[in-house]
Scaffold this motif. Structure first.
Motif, PDB file in Angstrom:
ATOM      1  N   ALA A  18      32.437  38.588  35.204  1.00 56.54           N
ATOM      2  CA  ALA A  18      32.991  37.509  34.068  1.00 56.54           C
ATOM      3  C   ALA A  18      32.807  36.009  35.154  1.00 56.54           C
ATOM      4  O   ALA A  18      33.246  36.437  36.517  1.00 56.54           O
ATOM      5  CB  ALA A  18      33.661  37.445  33.727  1.00 56.54           C
ATOM      6  N   PRO A  19      32.630  35.253  34.505  1.00 54.71           N
ATOM      7  CA  PRO A  19      32.197  33.691  35.646  1.00 54.71           C
ATOM      8  C   PRO A  19      33.882  33.287  35.412  1.00 54.71           C
ATOM      9  O   PRO A  19      34.222  33.591  35.428  1.00 54.71           O
ATOM     10  CB  PRO A  19      31.314  32.863  34.593  1.00 54.71           C
ATOM     11  N   LEU A  20      33.747  32.671  36.922  1.00 51.45           N
ATOM     12  CA  LEU A  20      35.508  32.850  36.730  1.00 51.45           C
ATOM     13  C   LEU A  20      36.012  31.284  35.893  1.00 51.45           C
ATOM     14  O   LEU A  20      37.111  31.310  35.876  1.00 51.45           O
ATOM     15  CB  LEU A  20      35.374  31.781  38.752  1.00 51.45           C
ATOM     16  N   GLU A  21      35.364  30.549  35.610  1.00 44.63           N
ATOM     17  CA  GLU A  21      35.219  29.897  34.765  1.00 44.63           C
ATOM     18  C   GLU A  21      35.976  30.433  32.761  1.00 44.63           C
ATOM     19  O   GLU A  21      36.318  29.959  32.434  1.00 44.63           O
ATOM     20  CB  GLU A  21      34.432  29.128  33.883  1.00 44.63           C
ATOM     21  N   CYS A  22      35.726  31.813  32.938  1.00 39.41           N
ATOM     22  CA  CYS A  22      36.906  32.777  31.985  1.00 39.41           C
ATOM     23  C   CYS A  22      38.242  32.455  32.609  1.00 39.41           C
ATOM     24  O   CYS A  22      39.260  32.678  31.021  1.00 39.41           O
ATOM     25  CB  CYS A  22      36.047  34.392  31.841  1.00 39.41           C
ATOM     26  N   ARG A  28      40.429  20.846  39.153  1.00 33.99           N
ATOM     27  CA  ARG A  28      40.831  21.452  40.559  1.00 33.99           C
ATOM     28  C   ARG A  28      40.143  22.168  41.065  1.00 33.99           C
ATOM     29  O   ARG A  28      39.784  22.723  42.264  1.00 33.99           O
ATOM     30  CB  ARG A  28      41.955  20.165  40.787  1.00 33.99           C
ATOM     31  N   THR A  29      41.062  23.104  40.848  1.00 34.09           N
ATOM     32  CA  THR A  29      41.557  24.537  41.429  1.00 34.09           C
ATOM     33  C   THR A  29      39.796  25.658  40.922  1.00 34.09           C
ATOM     34  O   THR A  29      39.179  25.633  41.770  1.00 34.09           O
ATOM     35  CB  THR A  29      42.795  25.661  40.747  1.00 34.09           C
ATOM     36  N   LEU A  30      39.386  25.669  39.590  1.00 41.04           N
ATOM     37  CA  LEU A  30      37.928  26.101  39.653  1.00 41.04           C
ATOM     38  C   LEU A  30      37.074  25.232  40.491  1.00 41.04           C
ATOM     39  O   LEU A  30      36.505  25.745  41.310  1.00 41.04           O
ATOM     40  CB  LEU A  30      37.944  26.270  37.925  1.00 41.04           C
ATOM     41  N   ALA A  31      36.907  24.106  40.447  1.00 40.88           N
ATOM     42  CA  ALA A  31      36.148  23.176  41.214  1.00 40.88           C
ATOM     43  C   ALA A  31      35.809  23.134  42.737  1.00 40.88           C
ATOM     44  O   ALA A  31      34.979  23.933  43.598  1.00 40.88           O
ATOM     45  CB  ALA A  31      36.349  21.817  41.481  1.00 40.88           C
ATOM     46  N   TRP A  32      37.240  24.029  42.966  1.00 37.31           N
ATOM     47  CA  TRP A  32      37.405  24.101  44.741  1.00 37.31           C
ATOM     48  C   TRP A  32      37.131  25.382  44.916  1.00 37.31           C
ATOM     49  O   TRP A  32      36.343  25.296  45.873  1.00 37.31           O
ATOM     50  CB  TRP A  32      38.757  24.160  45.207  1.00 37.31           C
ATOM     51  N   ALA A  33      37.143  26.746  44.170  1.00 35.86           N
ATOM     52  CA  ALA A  33      36.933  27.708  44.115  1.00 35.86           C
ATOM     53  C   ALA A  33      35.416  27.420  44.062  1.00 35.86           C
ATOM     54  O   ALA A  33      34.812  28.510  45.154  1.00 35.86           O
ATOM     55  CB  ALA A  33      37.674  28.366  43.193  1.00 35.86           C
ATOM     56  N   LYS A  34      34.449  27.180  43.137  1.00 36.49           N
ATOM     57  CA  LYS A  34      33.088  27.302  43.210  1.00 36.49           C
ATOM     58  C   LYS A  34      32.667  26.776  44.429  1.00 36.49           C
ATOM     59  O   LYS A  34      31.440  26.989  44.838  1.00 36.49           O
ATOM     60  CB  LYS A  34      32.860  26.747  41.537  1.00 36.49           C
ATOM     61  N   THR A  35      32.838  25.630  44.503  1.00 37.10           N
ATOM     62  CA  THR A  35      32.399  25.166  46.155  1.00 37.10           C
ATOM     63  C   THR A  35      32.812  25.992  47.379  1.00 37.10           C
ATOM     64  O   THR A  35      31.704  25.722  48.341  1.00 37.10           O
ATOM     65  CB  THR A  35      33.637  24.113  46.619  1.00 37.10           C
ATOM     66  N   LEU A  36      33.749  26.223  47.317  1.00 37.52           N
ATOM     67  CA  LEU A  36      33.440  27.806  48.413  1.00 37.52           C
ATOM     68  C   LEU A  36      33.247  28.795  48.259  1.00 37.52           C
ATOM     69  O   LEU A  36      33.110  30.300  49.028  1.00 37.52           O
ATOM     70  CB  LEU A  36      35.186  28.235  48.582  1.00 37.52           C
ATOM     71  N   GLY A  37      31.889  29.008  47.328  1.00 38.39           N
ATOM     72  CA  GLY A  37      31.315  29.905  46.823  1.00 38.39           C
ATOM     73  C   GLY A  37      32.136  31.491  45.575  1.00 38.39           C
ATOM     74  O   GLY A  37      31.199  32.171  45.378  1.00 38.39           O
ATOM     75  N   TYR A  38      33.292  31.221  45.499  1.00 42.91           N
ATOM     76  CA  TYR A  38      33.361  32.099  44.229  1.00 42.91           C
ATOM     77  C   TYR A  38      33.143  31.656  42.553  1.00 42.91           C
ATOM     78  O   TYR A  38      33.881  30.842  41.894  1.00 42.91           O
ATOM     79  CB  TYR A  38      35.703  31.704  44.491  1.00 42.91           C
ATOM     80  N   GLN A  40      32.689  34.817  40.239  1.00 38.82           N
ATOM     81  CA  GLN A  40      33.034  35.220  39.297  1.00 38.82           C
ATOM     82  C   GLN A  40      34.456  36.119  39.336  1.00 38.82           C
ATOM     83  O   GLN A  40      35.258  35.881  40.688  1.00 38.82           O
ATOM     84  CB  GLN A  40      32.233  36.631  39.595  1.00 38.82           C
ATOM     85  N   ILE A  41      35.818  36.858  38.673  1.00 37.14           N
ATOM     86  CA  ILE A  41      36.664  37.226  38.659  1.00 37.14           C
ATOM     87  C   ILE A  41      36.680  38.328  39.638  1.00 37.14           C
ATOM     88  O   ILE A  41      37.545  38.288  40.780  1.00 37.14           O
ATOM     89  CB  ILE A  41      36.953  37.633  37.505  1.00 37.14           C
ATOM     90  N   GLY A  42      36.117  39.241  39.740  1.00 41.46           N
ATOM     91  CA  GLY A  42      35.483  40.632  41.034  1.00 41.46           C
ATOM     92  C   GLY A  42      35.836  39.448  42.523  1.00 41.46           C
ATOM     93  O   GLY A  42      36.381  40.981  43.273  1.00 41.46           O
ATOM     94  N   GLN A  43      35.080  38.182  42.470  1.00 36.71           N
ATOM     95  CA  GLN A  43      35.257  37.770  43.649  1.00 36.71           C
ATOM     96  C   GLN A  43      36.545  37.271  44.549  1.00 36.71           C
ATOM     97  O   GLN A  43      37.124  38.073  45.476  1.00 36.71           O
ATOM     98  CB  GLN A  43      34.884  36.717  43.857  1.00 36.71           C
ATOM     99  N   ILE A  44      36.903  37.189  43.171  1.00 33.83           N
ATOM    100  CA  ILE A  44      38.635  36.794  42.867  1.00 33.83           C
ATOM    101  C   ILE A  44      40.055  38.339  43.715  1.00 33.83           C
ATOM    102  O   ILE A  44      40.538  37.928  44.624  1.00 33.83           O
ATOM    103  CB  ILE A  44      39.518  35.925  42.511  1.00 33.83           C
ATOM    104  N   ARG A  45      39.349  38.617  43.073  1.00 33.24           N
ATOM    105  CA  ARG A  45      40.455  39.982  42.895  1.00 33.24           C
ATOM    106  C   ARG A  45      40.231  40.788  43.968  1.00 33.24           C
ATOM    107  O   ARG A  45      40.871  41.592  44.662  1.00 33.24           O
ATOM    108  CB  ARG A  45      39.631  41.384  41.837  1.00 33.24           C
ATOM    109  N   SER A  46      39.459  40.585  44.778  1.00 33.37           N
ATOM    110  CA  SER A  46      38.874  41.793  45.680  1.00 33.37           C
ATOM    111  C   SER A  46      38.735  41.371  47.278  1.00 33.37           C
ATOM    112  O   SER A  46      38.877  41.282  48.129  1.00 33.37           O
ATOM    113  CB  SER A  46      36.776  41.886  45.952  1.00 33.37           C
TER     114      SER A  46
END
Length: 83
Positions: A18-22, A28-38, A40-46
């Motif tokens: 699922a996309p991080l937007e879920c 601010r956190t969403l934009a920063w994470a996406k800028t760094l290439g995160y 999907q949720i799985g990218q954060i979990r792993s």
């Protein structure tokens, strides 16, 4: 009612895609994470907590972890948020 480990793993795999937007994140956190290439949720979990803290800073990394916990998801690695 409980579900089998196999079913849980399949559901978790779907959630990881699922996309991080879920997640309920500040813009601010969403934009920063996406800028760094995160993206999907799985990218954060792993990603190890130490890497999230280095990439995003303490406040944003903790916000992401809280959002995962709010949805009943846990990081795929062991350790506390300060690791």
């Amino acid at each position: 009612m409980s579900i089998s480990a196999k079913t849980y793993a399949r559901l978790l795999s779907l959630a990881d895609q699922a996309p991080l937007e879920c997640l309920p994140l500040t813009s601010r956190t969403l934009a920063w994470a996406k800028t760094l290439g995160y993206n999907q949720i799985g990218q954060i979990r792993s990603t190890p907590n130490s890497r999230l803290f280095a990439d995003l800073g303490e406040d944003r990394a903790e916000e992401l972890q809280r959002a995962l916990y709010d949805f009943g998801m846990r990081p795929s690695q062991l350790g506390d948020l300060s690791a």
